[in-house]
Design an enzyme around this catalytic site. Structure first.
Site, short mmCIF file in Angstrom:
data_model
loop_
_atom_site.label_atom_id
_atom_site.label_comp_id
_atom_site.label_asym_id
_atom_site.label_seq_id
_atom_site.Cartn_x
_atom_site.Cartn_y
_atom_site.Cartn_z
N GLU A 162 -3.36 7.83 -3.88
CA GLU A 162 -3.33 6.53 -3.22
C GLU A 162 -3.13 5.43 -4.25
O GLU A 162 -3.82 5.40 -5.26
CB GLU A 162 -4.63 6.30 -2.46
N TYR A 207 0.86 -1.19 0.00
CA TYR A 207 0.00 0.00 0.00
C TYR A 207 0.89 1.23 0.00
O TYR A 207 1.92 1.28 0.68
CB TYR A 207 -0.89 0.03 1.24
#
Ligand code: ADP
Ligand code: MG
Length: 394
Positions: free
Chosen positions: A205, A117
């Protein structure tokens, strides 16, 4: 301003952030053509909506149809595209009403060795952007943040300098990235941080950021939000705006230069100044009500803008009462008063209207309202106004 994944990846490619080849499609035929153009092996059909969680999300009334589908043949691509295009996809981020899929992105399949991530936001307390990375990619980061926050590693960086080599080294160690993959990280991480700063993002993101079988680092997803107040510096981004993804009343408000955010409650608020708007919402809540919106008509609002603001407020079926809270500074109370009178002629007030005016030309403004035939509940101060509108809206 949010954009679609495929648009984000277009920008990533230009900024030197590695992404896979992919083609956008609006019909099943286009999707099949895209699949063949990409080499006709493994491809992933990805619904394009302004929300994440597509991989686990499903189409309304068809729980077998997921929002991201791995395909091994042209027939599978066609079936996936047909199952998604024009359908409503419900994900953890769309809410139960879901979002209509108008386009699918057909992307080359990827040999995923690890899913990480990576996200960048502004840390307001530190007044700097912060890069967050985690070994727990692919899953909802909110879950990781709640249950295993120690698995999220953070590096703040100076926007003028960017992410420095020692910071990449630190992150690689924590994320257990070694060898050729680490070499890729030294390109990838600073590039995405530079992208964030160059485009005035409020969020970028990448979940998942993957390490492939041959140790490349690739952005497999792209979720980007740009600071709307900086868009004037990035004219090239305006063509990426997808108005069909935005709340129609918010689009209408922005066209009139009003700052408007639709909310869940039933009390419409018409206020000048963001600070006063925030405190008005607070005091409504304090007295047991719920605001239907945030609306700042701005310091220099004119009659047309305020009339438009009323129309937007009153077109919300949830709105059971309106509180006008104006502190006349540059915007004079007389302007607001004439806008209230004007708006009542155009739309007619079908719900109770509480008005609290103070400041420049307040006496004249109050007089105009008193002499008009608009049905108004007058309030003496902000507490009085909040109590009266909560009572009136029920
Ligand atoms: P969302 O975050 O909306 O669920 P993603 O783009 O992250 O959508 O895709 C969900 C999952 O699908 C990813 O975690 C990844 O496992 C898989 N996936 C996405 N794109 C590809 C691709 N090109 N090749 C292989 N797998 C993919
Ligand atoms: Mg994702």
């Amino acid at each position: 301003m949010k954009i679609h994944e495929y648009q984000g990846k277009e920008l990533f490619r230009q900024a030197g952030v590695p992404v896979l080849d992919g083609i956008i499609a609006k019909t099943a035929d286009e999707a099949v053509k895209a699949y063949e153009k990409l080499g006709g092996k493994i491809a992933v059909v990805k619904s394009q909506i302004h929300a994440g969680g597509r991989g686990k999300g499903t189409v309304k009334d068809n729980p077998d149809q997921r929002g991201v589908v791995v395909c091994k043949s042209a027939d599978e691509v066609r079936a996936a595209a047909e199952g998604l295009l024009g359908k409503v996809l419900v994900t953890i981020q769309t809410g139960p009403e879901g979002k209509t899929v108008n386009q699918v992105f057909v992307e080359t399949g990827c040999d995923i060795a690890r899913e990480l991530y990576l996200g960048i936001v502004i840390d307001r307390a530190k007044m700097k952007p912060v890069l967050m990375a985690s070994t727990e990619g692919g899953v909802e980061i909110e879950e990781v943040a709640e249950h295993t926050p120690e698995l999220i590693f953070k590096e703040h960086f100076d926007p003028a300098v960017g992410l420095e080599a020692f910071q990449v080294r630190k992150l690689c160690k924590k994320l257990k990235i070694e060898g050729a993959a680490a070499k890729a990280a030294f390109k990838f991480m600073p590039a995405i941080c530079r992208f964030f700063v160059d485009y005035d993002c409020s969020m970028a993101e990448i979940n998942p950021l993957v390490i492939t079988g041959d140790n490349q680092m690739i952005a497999l997803d792209a979720k980007i939000d740009f600071d709307g107040n900086a868009l004037f510096r990035h004219k090239n981004l305006l063509e990426y705006r997808d108005l069909s993804e935005e709340e129609p009343s918010e689009v209408r408000a922005s066209e009139s230069g009003l700052s408007y955010v639709k909310l869940e409650g039933n009390i419409g608020c018409l206020v000048n100044g963001a600070g006063l708007a925030m405190s008005t919402m607070d005091i409504i809540k304090y007295h047991g009500g719920k605001p239907a919106n945030f609306l700042d008509v701005g310091g220099g609002a004119n009659t047309e803008q305020v009339t438009e603001a009323f129309q937007i407020l009153l077109s919300d079926p949830n709105c059971k009462g309106v509180l006008v809270n104006i502190f006349g500074g540059i915007a004079r109370c007389t302007t607001i008063a004439s806008a209230i009178i004007e708006a009542s002629k155009i739309v007619g007030f079908t719900v109770p209207l509480v008005v609290r005016l103070e400041g420049t030309e307040v006496e004249e403004g109050r007089k105009m309202l008193a002499e008009s035939d608009v049905d108004i509940i007058n309030a003496t101060d902000i507490t009085d106004a909040a109590k009266k509108i909560v009572a009136a809206a029920g």
